[in-house]
Write a protein that holds these residues in place. Sequence first.
Motif, PDB file in Angstrom:
ATOM      1  N   VAL A   1       0.859  -1.189   0.000  1.00 36.87           N
ATOM      2  CA  VAL A   1       0.000   0.000   0.000  1.00 36.87           C
ATOM      3  C   VAL A   1       0.889   1.231   0.000  1.00 36.87           C
ATOM      4  O   VAL A   1       1.817   1.342   0.803  1.00 36.87           O
ATOM      5  CB  VAL A   1      -0.931   0.011   1.231  1.00 36.87           C
ATOM      6  CG1 VAL A   1      -1.792   1.269   1.232  1.00 36.87           C
ATOM      7  CG2 VAL A   1      -1.797  -1.235   1.249  1.00 36.87           C
ATOM      8  N   GLY A   2       0.625   2.137  -0.928  1.00 40.59           N
ATOM      9  CA  GLY A   2       1.399   3.366  -1.021  1.00 40.59           C
ATOM     10  C   GLY A   2       1.047   4.360   0.070  1.00 40.59           C
ATOM     11  O   GLY A   2      -0.041   4.329   0.651  1.00 40.59           O
ATOM     12  N   SER A   3       1.969   5.277   0.339  1.00 38.77           N
ATOM     13  CA  SER A   3       1.753   6.320   1.346  1.00 38.77           C
ATOM     14  C   SER A   3       2.666   7.488   1.026  1.00 38.77           C
ATOM     15  O   SER A   3       3.792   7.303   0.543  1.00 38.77           O
ATOM     16  CB  SER A   3       2.040   5.796   2.765  1.00 38.77           C
ATOM     17  OG  SER A   3       3.391   5.393   2.884  1.00 38.77           O
ATOM     18  N   ASP A   4       2.158   8.698   1.299  1.00 44.16           N
ATOM     19  CA  ASP A   4       2.945   9.924   1.086  1.00 44.16           C
ATOM     20  C   ASP A   4       3.478  10.015  -0.334  1.00 44.16           C
ATOM     21  O   ASP A   4       4.608  10.478  -0.575  1.00 44.16           O
ATOM     22  CB  ASP A   4       4.105  10.004   2.090  1.00 44.16           C
ATOM     23  CG  ASP A   4       3.626  10.054   3.527  1.00 44.16           C
ATOM     24  OD1 ASP A   4       2.523  10.583   3.752  1.00 44.16           O
ATOM     25  OD2 ASP A   4       4.342   9.556   4.411  1.00 44.16           O
TER      26      ASP A   4
ATOM     27  N   SER B   1     -11.321  -0.281  -1.530  1.00 45.98           N
ATOM     28  CA  SER B   1     -11.104   0.466  -0.285  1.00 45.98           C
ATOM     29  C   SER B   1     -11.741   1.845  -0.343  1.00 45.98           C
ATOM     30  O   SER B   1     -11.942   2.481   0.692  1.00 45.98           O
ATOM     31  CB  SER B   1      -9.606   0.608  -0.017  1.00 45.98           C
ATOM     32  OG  SER B   1      -8.971   1.302  -1.077  1.00 45.98           O
TER      33      SER B   1
ATOM     34  N   THR C   1       9.666   6.913  -4.754  1.00 43.21           N
ATOM     35  CA  THR C   1       8.785   8.029  -5.075  1.00 43.21           C
ATOM     36  C   THR C   1       9.175   8.571  -6.440  1.00 43.21           C
ATOM     37  O   THR C   1      10.242   8.257  -6.975  1.00 43.21           O
ATOM     38  CB  THR C   1       8.890   9.140  -4.007  1.00 43.21           C
ATOM     39  OG1 THR C   1       7.933  10.157  -4.297  1.00 43.21           O
ATOM     40  CG2 THR C   1      10.266   9.757  -4.008  1.00 43.21           C
TER      41      THR C   1
ATOM     42  N   PHE D   1       6.126   4.407  -2.224  1.00 42.20           N
ATOM     43  CA  PHE D   1       6.087   3.091  -1.593  1.00 42.20           C
ATOM     44  C   PHE D   1       7.242   2.984  -0.605  1.00 42.20           C
ATOM     45  O   PHE D   1       8.391   3.315  -0.936  1.00 42.20           O
ATOM     46  CB  PHE D   1       6.216   1.974  -2.626  1.00 42.20           C
ATOM     47  CG  PHE D   1       5.057   1.874  -3.585  1.00 42.20           C
ATOM     48  CD1 PHE D   1       3.856   1.318  -3.190  1.00 42.20           C
ATOM     49  CD2 PHE D   1       5.174   2.363  -4.875  1.00 42.20           C
ATOM     50  CE1 PHE D   1       2.792   1.226  -4.072  1.00 42.20           C
ATOM     51  CE2 PHE D   1       4.120   2.286  -5.763  1.00 42.20           C
ATOM     52  CZ  PHE D   1       2.930   1.720  -5.361  1.00 42.20           C
ATOM     53  N   SER D   2       6.932   2.522   0.597  1.00 42.78           N
ATOM     54  CA  SER D   2       7.949   2.277   1.603  1.00 42.78           C
ATOM     55  C   SER D   2       8.164   0.775   1.710  1.00 42.78           C
ATOM     56  O   SER D   2       7.254   0.043   2.101  1.00 42.78           O
ATOM     57  CB  SER D   2       7.521   2.863   2.953  1.00 42.78           C
ATOM     58  OG  SER D   2       8.513   2.642   3.929  1.00 42.78           O
TER      59      SER D   2
ATOM     60  N   GLU E   1      -1.573   5.217  -4.990  1.00 39.80           N
ATOM     61  CA  GLU E   1      -2.815   5.785  -4.490  1.00 39.80           C
ATOM     62  C   GLU E   1      -3.957   5.152  -5.273  1.00 39.80           C
ATOM     63  O   GLU E   1      -4.006   5.281  -6.498  1.00 39.80           O
ATOM     64  CB  GLU E   1      -2.836   7.304  -4.646  1.00 39.80           C
ATOM     65  CG  GLU E   1      -4.109   7.959  -4.144  1.00 39.80           C
ATOM     66  CD  GLU E   1      -4.133   9.456  -4.367  1.00 39.80           C
ATOM     67  OE1 GLU E   1      -5.194  10.071  -4.167  1.00 39.80           O
ATOM     68  OE2 GLU E   1      -3.092  10.011  -4.754  1.00 39.80           O
TER      69      GLU E   1
END
Length: 853
Positions: A511-514, A681, A559, A517-518, A591
Amino acid sequence: MTLAVVSPWLLTSLLLHIGGADTVQDAGVMRCGPLNMTVSRVFSEQKVTLTWEDHPSCLLTRGQIVYEIDVLSTDDMKTIHHDVVIVPQNQTGSIHHWLWVSPLPLECANNTFKVRAQYEDQRHIIGIPFPSQPTLFPPDTHEVYEVGSNVTFCCLLPPVKTFHGFTLNGKPKKHVKLNNQTYAMTVHLRRPSGFGGTDVTCNNSDYGTTYYVGYRPRDTDLQCETRDLQSVVCNWSPDKSRHWPPTIYPTEYELLGRSCSKTGKVTTMKRCRQREVIKAQERNWTLTVRNVLGTLELTDRADLTKRVHMFAPQNLTASRINARNASLAWEWSDLQYRKLRVLCQIILNSKGDTDVRNYSGLGLNQALLSDLTPNLKYEVQVCCGTEEHFWKWGDRKNITFKTEGDIPDALDIWLWMEQKQTMILWKMPLPDQSHGPIIDYEVKWRTLAEPQETRNRTVLPPDHSTAVELDPSEDHLVTVTARNPYGRSPPASMVTLSQDADEVTNVSRIVGSDGGFSLTWSANPVSSCGYAVVWTPTFTRGPVYWKKVPTGVTQAFITGNLTPGVRYSLCVYACTQEAPQLLERREGYVEETEIPPEQIARLRWAHVGSEVRVSWTPIPLGNRTAFIKGYVMHYHDMDAKEADPNLVDVNVTTDDAEATSLTARDVRVGSYRFRVAAVTSLGEGGGNSITLTINPPWDKSILALVVAFSNIFLLLIITSIIAFKNWTCIKQKVCPPIPNPVLICDWLALMEDRGPSSLSAAESHSSQMENVSISQVFSHRLPVSTDNDHEGAPFLQNQAANGYNHQQPQQRMEITPKVELTQPVLPSRPLSCVFENPLSCVFENPLYTDGMC
């Protein structure tokens, strides 16, 4: 002289006491009272001072003297204020004073003052007389008032004038009537006035005044320093009010008792400099701020030898510039700096990157810049401060230079399997990596088993990839170099991948964030030179990106180059001395976005009993902008929904992301609307709708019967039309015409040779037989038929037996042949007849046919 004031109740008790003490009342005592009364006014402060003396007869009194003072309105002589002054016996005969602060401007309060002693001797002072024309107080003197205070304006009118009201900046305001000729208005000053002030008028614009509202000095944060060790410079934060002070009332600033400007008055300031000998000691540095409303003092205590704010370096130059080094030099305008240990900060800016370097030394005036990037333009800033007691960085000095070129740095390459081809990729070198314009790229590859057989290819910019066909059964070494005007870069090499990312079946979700991908992964012992993270779109042929991670690091944040709503595949490789090894693969969206409508296509339905099964074609993988968690189907009776718009739909759901159908149960007869959507989601998306009608079961039976009868009726019509068009042929086929028999022998004569005989006729229902002689049979002749096809030929007629066809009574059958022979005709063969039944005789007739059409 002592001023004493008592309250009325205390005055009463004193009068009783005095009255009891003084029993003798002579003429001198009766005349004791105020003498030579005067009044003085301070209009700006609304203060009134009464002054008087004691009558000489007061010296004869025993004890203290009590004076009562009344302030009356001259218009109606009503008391608006009452006070008492007690004069002790030891002060009798001196001058007495009484102070009163009027609640209204003195110009507005036309008052009369009455002073009376306890011996009934009185004196009066009349107030200010009324003006001859309307007058506004305070007058137009540009008065200044402090924010938060109240100010009262009054309008005095001659007896013949009529009052029309007050205005404040042109707007009418409420007022109060003090008397027949005096009106007042009180204003609460909540905020500062503008530079033009506030205008007040009485009756009309000819009678008005202007006033200003502001603050006392409100400057803060005084801070003093020195720049040359021979003067003091102080800075502060000025008043933040935009409308104060007005230019007609400037503010004065003084530092160390000396004005901060040549004129001594400025509107606003935030910096002041004074010549002063700076010594190594703490002392107070005081700034005085004054305006028309008040005075403010700000103090800063400091040792200014520890607060040296240096000037910028002078004559900054760059010399001995090559590909990776440069020298800087500068001078100091103040000789005092040569005695200080100087700390200088040099800031290098190039293409948005910033590099900060510090240098120090006694009177420092030069620095060597190393490890620069070739063929790159640098913007350099130099600023300095004291190293021992650092206060702040001084002013900056700028210079620009460009380093010489050099060969490119080694390229960052990667290999990627795509449709049986190996894509050789490399990142385009940045300006700080290319060190000059790139001329071309050289790509070489060979098998590890046969190093002498090397193939190469040249790629021109701006291309930075090429595809080659390599034998997947062998390992290949791929090398890429870049060339610029200064030479060729060191080779960047990589062995073909040992495993294609598409072959990995164990794929986890991410799941991506900010906006990225972390990723984290477990350290792998096979990694000898770090890791590499590669990402590319999953369902579309898109660009391939990669990021290399040094040894010991097992995490990365990916990113850039990521589009919302696109599923990406991310692969983690372990870097080894041979080919990179794939450790894990993940898929996810940076996203998730809502799936567009009508992505669920080809809705179909089937009705069995009370159940309706709706099926669909799954959303194409490339059109999925989020992970599908299941499906939901909403449906409702359209007639019921129209009658009640608030009717809630019936929902049927499934958690199977690969489902292609849903079933609605207990569906009654009616028209329904079904809507199927994917659940993500973000909610529901990709929905599509279908409308259907459920009919009663007996409608199908009736429909089946109608269809069956319609088919039979249509078949009969078609058959009739065909029969009508081909009736002649059918008649010849089914019922051909029977030709008349032809006698080929003189069988009459033969009958006579045989003798009399009889014919037996067979009946269809009875077995009765009647004997008929041959002579009788032929004794009667049949009438000639006019439509006989064979005129003159013998004709045989058979009558139906009893009970056949029309059920007529049994009759005797008679055969009367008509024979007309001109000559005997011999039979070609013997006539064979069964004479027991003459009707069964067979006559040969060559004219007889089989009745074919």
